[in-house]
Enzyme design. Structure first.
Site, short mmCIF file in Angstrom:
data_model
loop_
_atom_site.label_atom_id
_atom_site.label_comp_id
_atom_site.label_asym_id
_atom_site.label_seq_id
_atom_site.Cartn_x
_atom_site.Cartn_y
_atom_site.Cartn_z
N ARG A 241 -21.99 -11.88 -12.54
CA ARG A 241 -23.23 -11.08 -12.46
C ARG A 241 -24.26 -11.61 -13.45
O ARG A 241 -25.46 -11.68 -13.15
CB ARG A 241 -22.92 -9.61 -12.79
CG ARG A 241 -22.27 -8.87 -11.66
CD ARG A 241 -21.77 -7.51 -12.10
NE ARG A 241 -21.27 -6.76 -10.95
CZ ARG A 241 -20.56 -5.65 -11.04
NH1 ARG A 241 -20.24 -5.14 -12.22
NH2 ARG A 241 -20.15 -5.03 -9.95
N ARG B 122 -11.79 6.34 -13.16
CA ARG B 122 -12.47 7.50 -13.73
C ARG B 122 -13.63 7.90 -12.84
O ARG B 122 -14.38 7.05 -12.37
CB ARG B 122 -12.98 7.12 -15.12
CG ARG B 122 -13.43 8.31 -15.89
CD ARG B 122 -13.67 7.95 -17.34
NE ARG B 122 -14.13 9.11 -18.04
CZ ARG B 122 -14.95 9.06 -19.07
NH1 ARG B 122 -15.37 7.91 -19.53
NH2 ARG B 122 -15.34 10.15 -19.65
N HIS C 181 -14.47 -4.08 -19.58
CA HIS C 181 -15.18 -4.04 -18.30
C HIS C 181 -15.64 -2.58 -18.11
O HIS C 181 -15.05 -1.79 -17.38
CB HIS C 181 -14.26 -4.46 -17.15
CG HIS C 181 -14.89 -4.23 -15.81
ND1 HIS C 181 -15.98 -4.95 -15.36
CD2 HIS C 181 -14.61 -3.34 -14.82
CE1 HIS C 181 -16.33 -4.52 -14.16
NE2 HIS C 181 -15.53 -3.54 -13.81
N VAL D 103 -7.37 -5.64 -11.68
CA VAL D 103 -8.75 -5.41 -11.24
C VAL D 103 -9.11 -3.92 -11.35
O VAL D 103 -10.23 -3.55 -11.68
CB VAL D 103 -8.93 -5.91 -9.79
CG1 VAL D 103 -10.32 -5.57 -9.24
CG2 VAL D 103 -8.69 -7.41 -9.70
N ALA D 104 -8.11 -3.07 -11.07
CA ALA D 104 -8.37 -1.63 -11.01
C ALA D 104 -8.83 -1.09 -12.37
O ALA D 104 -8.26 -1.44 -13.41
CB ALA D 104 -7.10 -0.90 -10.59
N ASN D 105 -9.80 -0.24 -12.34
CA ASN D 105 -10.34 0.35 -13.58
C ASN D 105 -9.51 1.52 -14.09
O ASN D 105 -8.92 2.24 -13.28
CB ASN D 105 -11.77 0.84 -13.32
CG ASN D 105 -12.74 -0.31 -13.28
OD1 ASN D 105 -12.57 -1.28 -14.00
ND2 ASN D 105 -13.75 -0.21 -12.43
N ASP E 219 0.85 -1.20 0.00
CA ASP E 219 0.00 0.00 0.00
C ASP E 219 0.88 1.25 0.00
O ASP E 219 2.10 1.14 0.07
CB ASP E 219 -0.96 -0.01 1.20
CG ASP E 219 -2.30 0.62 0.84
OD1 ASP E 219 -2.30 1.65 0.13
OD2 ASP E 219 -3.34 0.10 1.24
N GLN F 277 5.02 -0.47 -11.09
CA GLN F 277 4.66 -1.82 -10.69
C GLN F 277 5.05 -2.84 -11.75
O GLN F 277 5.47 -3.95 -11.43
CB GLN F 277 3.16 -1.88 -10.40
CG GLN F 277 2.84 -1.01 -9.19
CD GLN F 277 1.37 -0.93 -8.88
OE1 GLN F 277 0.56 -1.58 -9.51
NE2 GLN F 277 1.03 -0.14 -7.91
N ARG G 117 -11.05 10.73 -19.65
CA ARG G 117 -10.47 9.40 -19.74
C ARG G 117 -8.95 9.46 -19.93
O ARG G 117 -8.19 8.69 -19.38
CB ARG G 117 -11.11 8.63 -20.89
CG ARG G 117 -10.99 7.15 -20.69
CD ARG G 117 -11.60 6.39 -21.81
NE ARG G 117 -13.04 6.55 -21.87
CZ ARG G 117 -13.79 5.99 -22.82
NH1 ARG G 117 -13.25 5.27 -23.76
NH2 ARG G 117 -15.09 6.16 -22.83
N ASP H 225 -18.29 -9.52 -14.12
CA ASP H 225 -19.44 -9.35 -15.01
C ASP H 225 -20.04 -10.72 -15.37
O ASP H 225 -21.25 -10.89 -15.44
CB ASP H 225 -18.99 -8.62 -16.29
CG ASP H 225 -18.20 -7.37 -15.94
OD1 ASP H 225 -18.80 -6.41 -15.48
OD2 ASP H 225 -16.96 -7.39 -16.09
C1 LMR Z 1 -17.81 -2.68 -10.84
O1 LMR Z 1 -18.07 -3.19 -11.93
O2 LMR Z 1 -18.44 -2.94 -9.82
C2 LMR Z 1 -16.73 -1.63 -10.77
O3 LMR Z 1 -15.83 -1.81 -11.82
C3 LMR Z 1 -17.34 -0.28 -10.80
C4 LMR Z 1 -16.35 0.83 -10.56
O4 LMR Z 1 -16.36 1.79 -11.35
O5 LMR Z 1 -15.56 0.77 -9.61
#
Ligand code: LMR
Length: 351
Positions: free
Chosen positions: A186, A116, A211, A153-155, A66, A136, A122, A183
């Protein structure tokens, strides 16, 4: 965080790196309550320690990385991991040193990034992530285990993975992936709710592309196990309109809906699907089942090579392969191309 694991019979090996840098929280001065990557890292570590990522026989050592202001809190998470008395957990490293975090790791789960937000361009996000991912990528390249598997994982997850790939050219492209299993899971959940069936009986949804809100959840090849054999989901749902409209938009907006409800983004489902992603990649997908993973495009299904794009994949012996030969109708083609277009635009913003 970073961890180490032992594959059965192979002796102790290092595993699992992920960082929890969250510049978003710092920027908004909220990091004191949400660091250690907000919440995904906090949800993820006990799952890894319980074997959800690498199996119930796989001892792990978890390294957590961290930023400096979160160092004390990170120590607190380390204390909690000790207090959890997890039988599989053979060690914890809590560090703010990226090299220490990445040393010899076999699996890297990258949670940190600059996401974002409303009003953020963007291209600004991408240039900030370039700074984060450059350091990294180079630490992973130089210090991780030679065959280290990376999950971003990070957007924006797909493009962050691409940035990482660009800055770590010696990591094989097949070892760098991004999370679309969230997703995928989901979609399984939506279908199982709609039909009132067990989620485990629903198989082979596909998430194509980014994603993001352009992702295309495709159920044309999805089956449901019933008392009278496998049935196609379209036949069972018997509502093509729903599948082609509300289902898709619900999926595309699900992350935003969770943020609206929780006032912060998904955490437990993100952590759980990250475990699913790595577990299936390392241990293999069950026979007859595919999963969705953001992987380096080789041009399959006419998707521009060199994008990190979500495809249906099967995994065996630690390697993924894109499922080939699925029939793509005109509706799907347009949706798959639209999400590819967004990824091409994001790629063009990379320096
Ligand atoms: C999600 O799909 O739950 C996340 O990627 C949403 C976000 O913008 O953090």
């Amino acid at each position: 965080m970073v961890g180490k694991y032992v594959l059965p019979g192979t002796g102790l090996q290092y595993c699992c790196c992920s960082t929890s840098i969250c510049f978003k929280e710092i920027a908004s001065q909220q990091f004191k309550s949400t660091y250690f990557t907000g919440h995904i890292g906090y949800a993820l570590v006990p799952m890894i320690a319980r074997g959800a990522m690498l199996g119930p026989d796989q001892p792990v050592i978890i390294n957590m990385l961290d930023i400096e202001p979160a160092a004390e809190a990170l120590e607190g998470v380390k204390m909690e991991l000790t207090d959890g008395a997890f039988p599989l957990l053979r060690g914890v490293v809590a560090t703010t040193n990226v090299i220490e975090a990445c040393k010899n790791v076999d699996i890297a789960v990258m949670l940190g990034g600059f996401p974002r937000k409303e009003g953020t361009e963007r291209k600004d996000v991408i240039s900030k992530n370039v700074l984060i991912y450059k350091a990294q990528a180079s630490a992973l390249e130089q210090h991780a285990a030679p065959n280290c598997k990376v999950l971003v994982v990070a957007n924006p997850a797909n493009t962050n993975a691409l940035i990482l790939k660009e800055f770590a050219p010696s990591i094989p492209e097949e070892n760098i992936t991004c999370l679309t299993r969230l997703d995928h899971n989901r979609a399984l959940g939506q279908i199982s709710e709609m039909l009132g069936v067990q989620v485990n009986d629903v198989k082979n949804v596909i998430i194509w592309g980014n994603h993001s809100s352009t992702q295309y959840p495709d159920v044309n090849h999805t089956t449901v196990a019933t008392g009278t054999g496998l049935k196609n989901v379209r036949e069972l749902v018997a509502n093509d309109h729903w599948l082609s409209t509300d289902f898709i938009t619900t999926m595309q907006q699900r992350g935003a809906a969770i943020i609206k409800a929780r006032k912060q983004s998904s955490a437990l489902s993100a952590a759980s699907s990250a475990c699913d992603h790595i577990r299936d990649w390392v241990i293999g997908t069950p026979k007859g089942t595919w999963v969705s993973m953001g992987v380096y495009s080789d041009g399959s299904y006419g998707i521009q090579p060199g994008l990190i794009y979500s495809f249906p994949v099967t995994c065996e012996k630690g390697e993924w392969s894109i499922v080939q030969g699925l029939k793509i109708d005109e509706f799907s083609r347009a949706k798959m191309d639209a999400t590819a277009k967004e990824l091409i635009e994001e790629k063009s913003l990379m320096p």
